[in-house]
Design an enzyme around this catalytic site. Structure first.
Site, PDB file in Angstrom:
ATOM      1  N   CYS A  73       0.871  -1.163   0.000  1.00 35.45           N
ATOM      2  CA  CYS A  73       0.000   0.000   0.000  1.00 35.45           C
ATOM      3  C   CYS A  73       0.918   1.225   0.000  1.00 35.45           C
ATOM      4  O   CYS A  73       2.076   1.144   0.412  1.00 35.45           O
ATOM      5  CB  CYS A  73      -0.839  -0.074   1.270  1.00 35.45           C
ATOM      6  SG  CYS A  73      -1.881   1.316   1.596  1.00 35.45           S
ATOM      7  N   HIS A  74       0.393   2.351  -0.443  1.00 41.52           N
ATOM      8  CA  HIS A  74       1.230   3.540  -0.517  1.00 41.52           C
ATOM      9  C   HIS A  74       1.763   3.973   0.848  1.00 41.52           C
ATOM     10  O   HIS A  74       2.837   4.571   0.946  1.00 41.52           O
ATOM     11  CB  HIS A  74       0.478   4.685  -1.206  1.00 41.52           C
ATOM     12  CG  HIS A  74       1.380   5.496  -2.072  1.00 41.52           C
ATOM     13  ND1 HIS A  74       2.193   6.476  -1.550  1.00 41.52           N
ATOM     14  CD2 HIS A  74       1.648   5.436  -3.389  1.00 41.52           C
ATOM     15  CE1 HIS A  74       2.907   7.000  -2.539  1.00 41.52           C
ATOM     16  NE2 HIS A  74       2.601   6.386  -3.660  1.00 41.52           N
ATOM     17  N   THR A  75       1.029   3.652   1.892  1.00 49.89           N
ATOM     18  CA  THR A  75       1.478   4.004   3.243  1.00 49.89           C
ATOM     19  C   THR A  75       2.771   3.255   3.598  1.00 49.89           C
ATOM     20  O   THR A  75       3.626   3.783   4.306  1.00 49.89           O
ATOM     21  CB  THR A  75       0.372   3.683   4.270  1.00 49.89           C
ATOM     22  OG1 THR A  75      -0.819   4.315   3.826  1.00 49.89           O
ATOM     23  CG2 THR A  75       0.722   4.191   5.645  1.00 49.89           C
ATOM     24  N   HIS A 131       0.967  -3.848   5.926  1.00 45.31           N
ATOM     25  CA  HIS A 131      -0.272  -3.876   6.717  1.00 45.31           C
ATOM     26  C   HIS A 131      -1.459  -4.391   5.912  1.00 45.31           C
ATOM     27  O   HIS A 131      -2.570  -4.388   6.401  1.00 45.31           O
ATOM     28  CB  HIS A 131      -0.563  -2.486   7.279  1.00 45.31           C
ATOM     29  CG  HIS A 131      -0.773  -1.449   6.229  1.00 45.31           C
ATOM     30  ND1 HIS A 131       0.251  -0.916   5.495  1.00 45.31           N
ATOM     31  CD2 HIS A 131      -1.904  -0.889   5.761  1.00 45.31           C
ATOM     32  CE1 HIS A 131      -0.240  -0.053   4.631  1.00 45.31           C
ATOM     33  NE2 HIS A 131      -1.549  -0.021   4.756  1.00 45.31           N
ATOM     34  N   GLU A 132      -1.195  -4.829   4.671  1.00 45.64           N
ATOM     35  CA  GLU A 132      -2.297  -5.339   3.841  1.00 45.64           C
ATOM     36  C   GLU A 132      -1.972  -6.790   3.532  1.00 45.64           C
ATOM     37  O   GLU A 132      -1.010  -7.069   2.809  1.00 45.64           O
ATOM     38  CB  GLU A 132      -2.369  -4.496   2.565  1.00 45.64           C
ATOM     39  CG  GLU A 132      -3.676  -4.600   1.833  1.00 45.64           C
ATOM     40  CD  GLU A 132      -3.755  -3.624   0.668  1.00 45.64           C
ATOM     41  OE1 GLU A 132      -4.241  -2.491   0.864  1.00 45.64           O
ATOM     42  OE2 GLU A 132      -3.335  -3.988  -0.434  1.00 45.64           O
ATOM     43  N   CYS A 183     -11.668  -3.308  19.421  1.00 47.00           N
ATOM     44  CA  CYS A 183     -11.712  -4.192  20.589  1.00 47.00           C
ATOM     45  C   CYS A 183     -13.136  -4.650  20.851  1.00 47.00           C
ATOM     46  O   CYS A 183     -13.361  -5.682  21.449  1.00 47.00           O
ATOM     47  CB  CYS A 183     -11.112  -3.505  21.816  1.00 47.00           C
ATOM     48  SG  CYS A 183     -12.202  -2.276  22.588  1.00 47.00           S
ATOM     49  N   CYS A 220     -14.850  -0.902  24.067  1.00 42.80           N
ATOM     50  CA  CYS A 220     -14.670   0.447  24.614  1.00 42.80           C
ATOM     51  C   CYS A 220     -15.840   1.340  24.186  1.00 42.80           C
ATOM     52  O   CYS A 220     -16.653   0.956  23.350  1.00 42.80           O
ATOM     53  CB  CYS A 220     -13.337   1.034  24.147  1.00 42.80           C
ATOM     54  SG  CYS A 220     -13.297   1.441  22.384  1.00 42.80           S
ATOM     55  N   CYS A 232     -15.916   1.861  20.422  1.00 38.58           N
ATOM     56  CA  CYS A 232     -16.393   0.697  19.669  1.00 38.58           C
ATOM     57  C   CYS A 232     -17.907   0.549  19.820  1.00 38.58           C
ATOM     58  O   CYS A 232     -18.580   0.104  18.899  1.00 38.58           O
ATOM     59  CB  CYS A 232     -15.675  -0.579  20.107  1.00 38.58           C
ATOM     60  SG  CYS A 232     -14.002  -0.698  19.428  1.00 38.58           S
ATOM     61  N   CYS A 240     -11.217   2.791  17.613  1.00 43.83           N
ATOM     62  CA  CYS A 240     -11.181   2.127  18.916  1.00 43.83           C
ATOM     63  C   CYS A 240     -10.258   2.906  19.856  1.00 43.83           C
ATOM     64  O   CYS A 240      -9.221   3.419  19.452  1.00 43.83           O
ATOM     65  CB  CYS A 240     -10.665   0.700  18.712  1.00 43.83           C
ATOM     66  SG  CYS A 240     -10.304  -0.210  20.211  1.00 43.83           S
ATOM     67  N   ARG A 272      -6.892   1.656  17.794  1.00 47.56           N
ATOM     68  CA  ARG A 272      -7.021   2.432  16.565  1.00 47.56           C
ATOM     69  C   ARG A 272      -5.661   2.601  15.906  1.00 47.56           C
ATOM     70  O   ARG A 272      -4.625   2.443  16.553  1.00 47.56           O
ATOM     71  CB  ARG A 272      -7.582   3.817  16.878  1.00 47.56           C
ATOM     72  CG  ARG A 272      -6.559   4.662  17.612  1.00 47.56           C
ATOM     73  CD  ARG A 272      -6.966   6.110  17.687  1.00 47.56           C
ATOM     74  NE  ARG A 272      -7.911   6.316  18.770  1.00 47.56           N
ATOM     75  CZ  ARG A 272      -8.344   7.507  19.156  1.00 47.56           C
ATOM     76  NH1 ARG A 272      -7.944   8.577  18.527  1.00 47.56           N
ATOM     77  NH2 ARG A 272      -9.165   7.638  20.148  1.00 47.56           N
ATOM     78  N   CYS A 276      -6.793  -3.342   3.641  1.00 46.58           N
ATOM     79  CA  CYS A 276      -6.604  -1.883   3.771  1.00 46.58           C
ATOM     80  C   CYS A 276      -7.186  -1.115   2.607  1.00 46.58           C
ATOM     81  O   CYS A 276      -8.279  -0.581   2.678  1.00 46.58           O
ATOM     82  CB  CYS A 276      -5.136  -1.508   3.957  1.00 46.58           C
ATOM     83  SG  CYS A 276      -4.875   0.283   3.881  1.00 46.58           S
ATOM     84  N   ARG A 321      -1.825  -2.817  -7.270  1.00 54.45           N
ATOM     85  CA  ARG A 321      -1.476  -3.687  -6.166  1.00 54.45           C
ATOM     86  C   ARG A 321      -0.608  -4.809  -6.707  1.00 54.45           C
ATOM     87  O   ARG A 321      -0.969  -5.489  -7.662  1.00 54.45           O
ATOM     88  CB  ARG A 321      -2.721  -4.301  -5.519  1.00 54.45           C
ATOM     89  CG  ARG A 321      -3.392  -3.370  -4.522  1.00 54.45           C
ATOM     90  CD  ARG A 321      -2.467  -3.087  -3.345  1.00 54.45           C
ATOM     91  NE  ARG A 321      -3.066  -2.250  -2.307  1.00 54.45           N
ATOM     92  CZ  ARG A 321      -2.944  -0.929  -2.242  1.00 54.45           C
ATOM     93  NH1 ARG A 321      -2.267  -0.252  -3.140  1.00 54.45           N
ATOM     94  NH2 ARG A 321      -3.502  -0.268  -1.237  1.00 54.45           N
TER      95      ARG A 321
HETATM   96 CU    CU Z   1      -2.868   0.871   3.550  1.00 52.27          CU
END
Ligand code: CU
Length: 368
Positions: A61-63, A84-85, A114, A117, A120, A128, A132, A198, A363
């Site tokens: 992902c670009h992040t 993260h993907e 979660c 909370c 949530c 969250c 989060r 993501c 991707r």
């Molecule tokens: Cu991402």
């Protein structure tokens, strides 16, 4: 690295009796912009309320690209495992995890839920209180330590490897908090489900949840990367009649047309700004720092609205399984294949980053 203690590799603190330290390959970044090195890392067993996942597919992902370059406000903690993907299978669970077991098919989510909370429980946010998305976090919530360690070749010493966005998926095995992993229908193809982890959920959700695009509306999308095209996909599925793609790279238009974009604007070829008119603007993604949004309050006075969202305002654990089921039943027809432009073995992760950096891939799916 204030407050971060050394990771142990003996698994002493684990509660999962049969679960042991795993040595596996992970793509470690030692410093911003340096090539990924496939290292042998030790991955601790999951602690209380944590899950260890065998990652089967990961996409970029670009992040991840921004974090790798160190070009924005994401914390610069190195050595680090980015990513993260992804999609994979539960390898083991820590004490107290009841909603998942070994063998379950899962996708990790960087914006955890979660379920317990006040946030949530609220319908107004998907942030969250505890899990989060947090760009400044690089250790586990439970004990402020990492679950990864690696031998530093410069001095032969074992040292912790930092986590990224609650997930760290460029590894054959990763440990995440229970709140950051979603169990999905085992019949769903994991390679495509990876995208829902993501980018595609972010775009779809921005159209469905945040902007709530209705039939017949006009939608303009600035930036035709995967997230932008996922917004187009979300708008198309909601029956938008005009979907305008805005991008300074005209190479993006052919793919955009394939993905349902009806009109194209290249701001470099326009004599007037491309952003005239009133409307509802959703800001997505991570932006370069320290660029600011120059905005005169009067621009909001005459009917413009601007809002941001994370993960398309989806509550990941409660909502993603339904989306997956609807895809499986054919109730929603998301063109996930259209986003996978490249596939490579995990060992070629550097090439995969290059493809994204050069604007060639949407991707690139890594097979672990
Ligand atoms: Cu991402």
């Amino acid at each position: 690295m204030e407050g971060i203690s050394e990771a142990t590799s003996n698994g002493q603190q684990t509660s999962s009796a049969q679960s042991k330290v795993i040595t596996c390959k992970a793509a470690v970044v030692w410093a911003p912009g340096e090539s990924f090195i496939l290292e042998d890392v030790e991955v601790e067993p999951p602690h209380k309320m944590e899950v260890r996942i065998k990652i089967l597919f990961a996409s970029i992902c670009h992040t991840d690209l921004s974090a790798w370059k160190g070009e924005n406000e994401l914390q610069r903690a190195f050595p680090r495992i980015l990513g993260h993907e992804a999609a994979g299978v539960v390898e083991s669970v820590g004490e107290g995890v009841e909603d998942m077991k070994e063998g379950d098919h899962v996708v990790p989510i960087f914006n955890g839920e979660c379920g317990d909370c006040a946030y949530c429980h609220s319908e107004k946010t998907n942030l969250c209180n505890k899990f989060r998305v947090n760009p400044f976090k690089s250790v586990m919530v439970g004990d402020g330590r990492t679950r990864f360690s690696v031998v530093d070749r410069r001095n032969g010493e074992r040292r912790p490897v930092y986590h990224f966005l609650n997930t760290s998926t460029f590894a054959e095995y990763t440990v995440v908090d229970f709140a950051c992993v979603v169990k999905i229908n085992p019949e769903a193809p994991l390679d495509k489900m990876c995208l829902l982890s993501c980018g595609i959920s972010t775009g779809l959700g921005a159209a469905w949840n945040t902007a709530d695009v209705t039939k017949g509306s006009s939608v303009a999308i600035f930036g035709l990367g995967a997230v932008g095209l996922a917004v187009a996909e979300g708008a198309r599925l909601r029956g938008a009649s005009q979907i305008i793609g805005v991008d300074i790279n005209p190479d993006k238009f052919a793919k955009g047309r394939e993905m349902g974009i009806t009109d194209f604007v290249n701001p470099k070829e326009c004599s007037k700004p491309a952003n005239e008119g009133w409307g509802f603007t959703v800001v997505l993604g991570i932006h370069l720092s320290p660029r600011l949004l120059p905005l005169h309050p009067m621009e909001l006075f005459d009917g413009r609205r601007i809002i941001g969202c994370v993960f398309g305002d989806f509550k990941g654990k409660s909502e993603l399984p339904n989306i997956v089921d609807k895809c499986m039943k054919g109730e929603i027809n998301i063109n996930l294949d259209g986003f996978i432009t490249h596939e490579l073995p995990f060992a070629e992760i550097n090439k995969a980053f290059q493809l994204l950096d050069e604007g060639i891939s949407l991707r690139c799916l890594l097979h672990l």
